[in-house]
Motif scaffolding. Structure first.
Motif, PDB file in Angstrom:
ATOM      1  N   LYS A  94      21.034  18.022 -25.578  1.00 22.96           N
ATOM      2  CA  LYS A  94      22.139  18.030 -24.613  1.00 22.96           C
ATOM      3  C   LYS A  94      22.034  16.761 -23.794  1.00 22.96           C
ATOM      4  CE  LYS A  94      24.331  20.753 -20.950  1.00 22.96           C
ATOM      5  NZ  LYS A  94      25.591  20.111 -21.134  1.00 22.96           N
ATOM      6  N   HIS A  95      23.122  15.998 -23.785  1.00 21.32           N
ATOM      7  CA  HIS A  95      23.168  14.742 -23.049  1.00 21.32           C
ATOM      8  C   HIS A  95      23.479  14.970 -21.570  1.00 21.32           C
ATOM      9  CE1 HIS A  95      22.908  12.407 -26.641  1.00 21.32           C
ATOM     10  NE2 HIS A  95      24.121  12.664 -27.071  1.00 21.32           N
ATOM     11  N   GLY A  96      22.998  14.047 -20.750  1.00 21.72           N
ATOM     12  CA  GLY A  96      23.400  13.988 -19.354  1.00 21.72           C
ATOM     13  C   GLY A  96      22.500  14.759 -18.416  1.00 21.72           C
ATOM     14  N   GLU A  97      22.809  14.590 -17.158  1.00 19.70           N
ATOM     15  CA  GLU A  97      22.070  15.264 -16.091  1.00 19.70           C
ATOM     16  C   GLU A  97      22.328  16.764 -16.172  1.00 19.70           C
ATOM     17  OE1 GLU A  97      22.204  15.452 -11.221  1.00 19.70           O
ATOM     18  OE2 GLU A  97      23.331  13.901 -12.254  1.00 19.70           O
ATOM     19  N   ILE A  98      21.274  17.551 -16.022  1.00 15.26           N
ATOM     20  CA  ILE A  98      21.380  19.006 -16.094  1.00 15.26           C
ATOM     21  C   ILE A  98      20.819  19.582 -14.802  1.00 15.26           C
ATOM     22  CG2 ILE A  98      20.697  21.091 -17.329  1.00 15.26           C
ATOM     23  CD1 ILE A  98      20.349  19.391 -19.835  1.00 15.26           C
ATOM     24  N   SER A  99      21.607  20.410 -14.138  1.00 13.55           N
ATOM     25  CA  SER A  99      21.168  21.055 -12.899  1.00 13.55           C
ATOM     26  C   SER A  99      20.185  22.183 -13.221  1.00 13.55           C
ATOM     27  CB  SER A  99      22.371  21.633 -12.153  1.00 13.55           C
ATOM     28  OG  SER A  99      22.906  22.735 -12.885  1.00 13.55           O
ATOM     29  N   ALA A 100      19.548  22.708 -12.201  1.00 12.06           N
ATOM     30  CA  ALA A 100      18.599  23.812 -12.389  1.00 12.06           C
ATOM     31  C   ALA A 100      19.300  25.034 -12.987  1.00 12.06           C
ATOM     32  CB  ALA A 100      17.928  24.174 -11.071  1.00 12.06           C
ATOM     33  N   GLY A 101      20.503  25.345 -12.536  1.00 10.91           N
ATOM     34  CA  GLY A 101      21.243  26.491 -13.066  1.00 10.91           C
ATOM     35  C   GLY A 101      21.591  26.334 -14.538  1.00 10.91           C
ATOM     36  N   ARG A 125      19.671   5.962 -13.783  1.00  9.58           N
ATOM     37  CA  ARG A 125      19.905   6.588 -12.478  1.00  9.58           C
ATOM     38  C   ARG A 125      19.890   8.120 -12.592  1.00  9.58           C
ATOM     39  NH1 ARG A 125      25.106   7.941  -9.875  1.00  9.58           N
ATOM     40  NH2 ARG A 125      24.679   8.207  -7.671  1.00  9.58           N
ATOM     41  N   TYR A 126      20.552   8.663 -13.594  1.00 11.01           N
ATOM     42  CA  TYR A 126      20.645  10.120 -13.731  1.00 11.01           C
ATOM     43  C   TYR A 126      19.308  10.743 -14.141  1.00 11.01           C
ATOM     44  CZ  TYR A 126      25.522   9.156 -13.098  1.00 11.01           C
ATOM     45  OH  TYR A 126      26.708   8.727 -12.571  1.00 11.01           O
ATOM     46  N   CYS A 127      18.491   9.969 -14.844  1.00  9.52           N
ATOM     47  CA  CYS A 127      17.140  10.436 -15.171  1.00  9.52           C
ATOM     48  C   CYS A 127      16.337  10.619 -13.892  1.00  9.52           C
ATOM     49  CB  CYS A 127      16.428   9.420 -16.075  1.00  9.52           C
ATOM     50  SG  CYS A 127      17.261   9.091 -17.643  1.00  9.52           S
ATOM     51  N   LYS A 128      16.462   9.679 -12.974  1.00  6.76           N
ATOM     52  CA  LYS A 128      15.747   9.744 -11.691  1.00  6.76           C
ATOM     53  C   LYS A 128      16.251  10.912 -10.844  1.00  6.76           C
ATOM     54  CE  LYS A 128      15.020   4.732 -11.626  1.00  6.76           C
ATOM     55  NZ  LYS A 128      13.696   4.645 -12.105  1.00  6.76           N
ATOM     56  N   ILE A 129      17.554  11.188 -10.923  1.00 11.52           N
ATOM     57  CA  ILE A 129      18.111  12.331 -10.184  1.00 11.52           C
ATOM     58  C   ILE A 129      17.521  13.630 -10.729  1.00 11.52           C
ATOM     59  CG2 ILE A 129      20.216  13.672  -9.762  1.00 11.52           C
ATOM     60  CD1 ILE A 129      21.711  10.942  -9.632  1.00 11.52           C
ATOM     61  N   MET A 130      17.452  13.760 -12.053  1.00 13.94           N
ATOM     62  CA  MET A 130      16.849  14.972 -12.630  1.00 13.94           C
ATOM     63  C   MET A 130      15.378  15.104 -12.245  1.00 13.94           C
ATOM     64  SD  MET A 130      18.468  15.711 -16.393  1.00 13.94           S
ATOM     65  CE  MET A 130      17.360  17.083 -16.683  1.00 13.94           C
ATOM     66  N   ASP A 131      14.656  13.978 -12.233  1.00 12.49           N
ATOM     67  CA  ASP A 131      13.248  14.012 -11.813  1.00 12.49           C
ATOM     68  C   ASP A 131      13.117  14.525 -10.384  1.00 12.49           C
ATOM     69  OD1 ASP A 131      12.249  13.105 -14.227  1.00 12.49           O
ATOM     70  OD2 ASP A 131      12.077  11.025 -13.566  1.00 12.49           O
ATOM     71  N   ALA A 132      14.033  14.129  -9.517  1.00 11.40           N
ATOM     72  CA  ALA A 132      13.964  14.474  -8.097  1.00 11.40           C
ATOM     73  C   ALA A 132      14.521  15.855  -7.788  1.00 11.40           C
ATOM     74  CB  ALA A 132      14.714  13.426  -7.273  1.00 11.40           C
ATOM     75  N   LEU A 163       0.824  -1.212   0.000  1.00  8.42           N
ATOM     76  CA  LEU A 163       0.000   0.000   0.000  1.00  8.42           C
ATOM     77  C   LEU A 163       0.859   1.264   0.000  1.00  8.42           C
ATOM     78  CD1 LEU A 163      -2.847  -1.026   2.442  1.00  8.42           C
ATOM     79  CD2 LEU A 163      -3.032  -0.641  -0.014  1.00  8.42           C
ATOM     80  N   ILE A 164       1.951   1.251   0.763  1.00  9.32           N
ATOM     81  CA  ILE A 164       2.851   2.407   0.786  1.00  9.32           C
ATOM     82  C   ILE A 164       3.473   2.612  -0.592  1.00  9.32           C
ATOM     83  CG2 ILE A 164       5.063   3.248   1.688  1.00  9.32           C
ATOM     84  CD1 ILE A 164       4.227   1.984   4.394  1.00  9.32           C
ATOM     85  N   GLY A 165       3.915   1.517  -1.213  1.00  4.29           N
ATOM     86  CA  GLY A 165       4.495   1.605  -2.555  1.00  4.29           C
ATOM     87  C   GLY A 165       3.507   2.140  -3.568  1.00  4.29           C
ATOM     88  N   MET A 166       2.266   1.683  -3.500  1.00  2.00           N
ATOM     89  CA  MET A 166       1.235   2.170  -4.426  1.00  2.00           C
ATOM     90  C   MET A 166       0.961   3.643  -4.191  1.00  2.00           C
ATOM     91  SD  MET A 166      -1.297  -1.144  -4.442  1.00  2.00           S
ATOM     92  CE  MET A 166      -2.676  -0.226  -5.055  1.00  2.00           C
ATOM     93  N   GLY A 167       0.957   4.052  -2.937  1.00  2.00           N
ATOM     94  CA  GLY A 167       0.725   5.458  -2.612  1.00  2.00           C
ATOM     95  C   GLY A 167       1.842   6.344  -3.119  1.00  2.00           C
ATOM     96  N   ALA A 168       3.095   5.881  -2.974  1.00  2.15           N
ATOM     97  CA  ALA A 168       4.239   6.649  -3.468  1.00  2.15           C
ATOM     98  C   ALA A 168       4.188   6.784  -4.981  1.00  2.15           C
ATOM     99  CB  ALA A 168       5.546   5.979  -3.037  1.00  2.15           C
ATOM    100  N   HIS A 169       3.810   5.701  -5.679  1.00  6.03           N
ATOM    101  CA  HIS A 169       3.691   5.744  -7.139  1.00  6.03           C
ATOM    102  C   HIS A 169       2.588   6.736  -7.542  1.00  6.03           C
ATOM    103  CE1 HIS A 169       3.970   4.345 -11.231  1.00  6.03           C
ATOM    104  NE2 HIS A 169       2.675   4.156 -11.258  1.00  6.03           N
ATOM    105  N   ALA A 170       1.482   6.725  -6.851  1.00  5.50           N
ATOM    106  CA  ALA A 170       0.381   7.658  -7.147  1.00  5.50           C
ATOM    107  C   ALA A 170       0.808   9.095  -6.895  1.00  5.50           C
ATOM    108  CB  ALA A 170      -0.848   7.304  -6.317  1.00  5.50           C
ATOM    109  N   GLN A 171       1.592   9.334  -5.838  1.00  8.42           N
ATOM    110  CA  GLN A 171       2.078  10.677  -5.538  1.00  8.42           C
ATOM    111  C   GLN A 171       3.000  11.166  -6.645  1.00  8.42           C
ATOM    112  OE1 GLN A 171      -0.054  11.994  -3.346  1.00  8.42           O
ATOM    113  NE2 GLN A 171       1.670  13.043  -2.452  1.00  8.42           N
ATOM    114  N   LYS A 172       3.903  10.290  -7.124  1.00 10.91           N
ATOM    115  CA  LYS A 172       4.812  10.669  -8.203  1.00 10.91           C
ATOM    116  C   LYS A 172       4.018  11.038  -9.448  1.00 10.91           C
ATOM    117  CE  LYS A 172       8.731   9.081 -10.966  1.00 10.91           C
ATOM    118  NZ  LYS A 172       8.293   9.697 -12.168  1.00 10.91           N
TER     119      LYS A 172
END
Length: 173
Positions: free
Chosen positions: A136-143, A56-63, A12-21
């Protein structure tokens, strides 16, 4: 029964986290149908985040980058926005051409087209209103994202991207 309850709770916690995302992402990303429908009438550039579920880097950009209030606000105001899974199976129509998943290479042909065959995850793509894709390839910071977004939001930049970047001071953190 006592062993089943903790498993049910985790499920249930996992489903809730997926719904929140999904709920958090709903405000930023548009469907491809919305993007193509609005592209001609709004004259806005198209922003595409090319990702995979395992990257992994896609998830970092998402977060980080795609949770940054300045990035989200600027994207919503100035861009049409699409999050594209490069391993997705949907057919994508662009410029009267159908792009599909290519099982031979385990990648969608639209990702190959947008990156001119240079596949790296994540890849940020901006298609100008004139139809020219920039990537542009790779992880990109907000700046870093601030500089790219502001440059391509200008209707007719008087400088090259390199000239603009050299004099740019990021304010988004």
């Amino acid at each position: 029964m006592q062993k089943v309850m903790p498993l049910m709770l985790l499920l249930l916690i996992g489903m809730g986290a997926h719904a929140q995302k999904k709920k958090a992402d709903q405000g930023l990303w548009q469907t491809w149908q919305e993007v193509t429908h609005l592209a001609a009438s709004t004259n806005k550039p198209v922003f595409i985040d090319i990702y995979t579920d395992w990257c992994r880097y896609c998830k970092i950009m998402d977060a980080t980058t795609f949770k940054n209030d300045s990035v989200v606000s600027y994207l919503k105001q100035n861009y049409l926005r699409f999050k594209f899974n490069a391993e997705g199976k949907d057919t994508i129509m662009w410029n009267n051409k159908a792009f599909t998943f290519n099982p031979r290479y385990d990648v969608h042909d639209f990702a190959v087209y947008l990156t001119r065959g240079s596949i790296v995850y994540p890849t940020t793509v901006i298609i100008t209103p004139g139809g020219q894709p920039f990537y542009k390839h790779g992880e990109i910071s907000a700046g870093e994202m601030e500089m790219l977004l502001k440059y391509f939001a200008m209707k007719k930049p008087s400088q090259t991207l390199e000239e603009y970047a050299a004099g740019f001071a990021a304010t988004w953190k």
